[in-house]
Design a protein around this motif. Structure first.
Motif, PDB file in Angstrom:
ATOM      1  N   GLU A  62       0.814  -1.214   0.000  1.00 15.22           N
ATOM      2  CA  GLU A  62       0.000   0.000   0.000  1.00 15.22           C
ATOM      3  C   GLU A  62       0.854   1.274   0.000  1.00 15.22           C
ATOM      4  O   GLU A  62       0.568   2.218  -0.736  1.00 15.22           O
ATOM      5  CB  GLU A  62      -0.900  -0.003   1.231  1.00 15.22           C
ATOM      6  N   VAL A  63       1.876   1.321   0.850  1.00 12.75           N
ATOM      7  CA  VAL A  63       2.618   2.581   0.999  1.00 12.75           C
ATOM      8  C   VAL A  63       3.701   2.791  -0.055  1.00 12.75           C
ATOM      9  O   VAL A  63       4.085   3.934  -0.295  1.00 12.75           O
ATOM     10  CB  VAL A  63       3.212   2.751   2.423  1.00 12.75           C
ATOM     11  N   ARG A  64       4.168   1.753  -0.690  1.00 17.03           N
ATOM     12  CA  ARG A  64       5.188   1.955  -1.735  1.00 17.03           C
ATOM     13  C   ARG A  64       4.658   2.833  -2.870  1.00 17.03           C
ATOM     14  O   ARG A  64       5.339   3.778  -3.272  1.00 17.03           O
ATOM     15  CB  ARG A  64       5.719   0.617  -2.237  1.00 17.03           C
ATOM     16  N   PRO A  65       3.468   2.567  -3.406  1.00 19.93           N
ATOM     17  CA  PRO A  65       2.951   3.475  -4.438  1.00 19.93           C
ATOM     18  C   PRO A  65       2.698   4.891  -3.908  1.00 19.93           C
ATOM     19  O   PRO A  65       2.915   5.871  -4.628  1.00 19.93           O
ATOM     20  CB  PRO A  65       1.644   2.819  -4.895  1.00 19.93           C
ATOM     21  N   ALA A  66       2.254   5.011  -2.673  1.00 16.51           N
ATOM     22  CA  ALA A  66       2.033   6.343  -2.085  1.00 16.51           C
ATOM     23  C   ALA A  66       3.346   7.101  -1.976  1.00 16.51           C
ATOM     24  O   ALA A  66       3.412   8.303  -2.259  1.00 16.51           O
ATOM     25  CB  ALA A  66       1.374   6.213  -0.717  1.00 16.51           C
ATOM     26  N   ALA A  67       4.404   6.409  -1.575  1.00 17.56           N
ATOM     27  CA  ALA A  67       5.721   7.048  -1.499  1.00 17.56           C
ATOM     28  C   ALA A  67       6.189   7.461  -2.887  1.00 17.56           C
ATOM     29  O   ALA A  67       6.722   8.556  -3.066  1.00 17.56           O
ATOM     30  CB  ALA A  67       6.729   6.112  -0.840  1.00 17.56           C
ATOM     31  N   ALA A  68       5.991   6.598  -3.871  1.00 19.09           N
ATOM     32  CA  ALA A  68       6.386   6.934  -5.240  1.00 19.09           C
ATOM     33  C   ALA A  68       5.647   8.184  -5.717  1.00 19.09           C
ATOM     34  O   ALA A  68       6.238   9.056  -6.363  1.00 19.09           O
ATOM     35  CB  ALA A  68       6.130   5.759  -6.171  1.00 19.09           C
ATOM     36  N   SER A  69       4.372   8.290  -5.370  1.00 16.19           N
ATOM     37  CA  SER A  69       3.603   9.487  -5.728  1.00 16.19           C
ATOM     38  C   SER A  69       4.147  10.731  -5.033  1.00 16.19           C
ATOM     39  O   SER A  69       4.007  11.843  -5.543  1.00 16.19           O
ATOM     40  CB  SER A  69       2.131   9.306  -5.364  1.00 16.19           C
ATOM     41  N   ALA A  70       4.759  10.530  -3.861  1.00 14.02           N
ATOM     42  CA  ALA A  70       5.353  11.642  -3.114  1.00 14.02           C
ATOM     43  C   ALA A  70       6.794  11.903  -3.550  1.00 14.02           C
ATOM     44  O   ALA A  70       7.472  12.761  -2.979  1.00 14.02           O
ATOM     45  CB  ALA A  70       5.296  11.365  -1.609  1.00 14.02           C
ATOM     46  N   GLY A  71       7.294  11.146  -4.532  1.00 10.43           N
ATOM     47  CA  GLY A  71       8.605  11.425  -5.103  1.00 10.43           C
ATOM     48  C   GLY A  71       9.777  10.637  -4.545  1.00 10.43           C
ATOM     49  O   GLY A  71      10.925  11.009  -4.773  1.00 10.43           O
ATOM     50  N   TYR A  72       9.521   9.561  -3.832  1.00 13.55           N
ATOM     51  CA  TYR A  72      10.626   8.755  -3.322  1.00 13.55           C
ATOM     52  C   TYR A  72      10.232   7.289  -3.309  1.00 13.55           C
ATOM     53  O   TYR A  72       9.084   6.936  -3.557  1.00 13.55           O
ATOM     54  CB  TYR A  72      11.062   9.217  -1.931  1.00 13.55           C
ATOM     55  N   ALA A  73      11.206   6.449  -3.042  1.00 12.40           N
ATOM     56  CA  ALA A  73      10.977   5.009  -3.055  1.00 12.40           C
ATOM     57  C   ALA A  73      11.138   4.429  -1.664  1.00 12.40           C
ATOM     58  O   ALA A  73      11.998   4.850  -0.896  1.00 12.40           O
ATOM     59  CB  ALA A  73      11.955   4.320  -4.003  1.00 12.40           C
ATOM     60  N   ILE A  74      10.298   3.459  -1.376  1.00 18.83           N
ATOM     61  CA  ILE A  74      10.498   2.573  -0.228  1.00 18.83           C
ATOM     62  C   ILE A  74      10.952   1.258  -0.842  1.00 18.83           C
ATOM     63  O   ILE A  74      10.215   0.635  -1.604  1.00 18.83           O
ATOM     64  CB  ILE A  74       9.214   2.389   0.604  1.00 18.83           C
TER      65      ILE A  74
END
Length: 108
Positions: A62-74
């Motif tokens: 769930e949070v990996r795509p959200a982080a990508a949308s925020a400009g960074y990677a998990i």
């Protein structure tokens, strides 16, 4: 991810809410997020830890795509499981386990 009062760090809701703020820290440089980490509750059987490991796997998805949308990677790391429950953790997607007591024996 299982709201264990004996643990600290982000719970699932707090991590979701912190995604933008974490992005600011990562953007400042020098921080790389390799993945997510959890420690299961102390339980009497390894199978009892499965829900914790499954929850972290789901949260990561769930949070990996959200982080990508925020400009960074998990990153892909899922660090979960210890000597007593690592088999279940691996079944639930662990990419890293901690086997201290299996290698070095119990503490004390």
């Amino acid at each position: 991810v299982d709201e264990d009062p004996a643990k600290s760090g982000f719970n699932a809701a707090a991590l979701r809410a912190a995604i933008p703020a974490i992005g600011s820290v990562v953007a400042a440089g020098g921080v790389v997020i390799d993945g997510l980490f959890t420690v299961g509750r102390v339980v009497s059987s390894p199978e009892e830890a499965r829900a914790t490991f499954s929850a972290l796997r789901s949260l990561a998805a769930e949070v990996r795509p959200a982080a990508a949308s925020a400009g960074y990677a998990i990153g892909p790391l899922l660090s979960m499981g210890m000597s007593g429950d690592y088999e279940v953790a691996i079944e639930e997607g662990a990419t890293q386990v901690r086997l201290g007591s299996a290698i070095f024996g119990g503490r004390g």
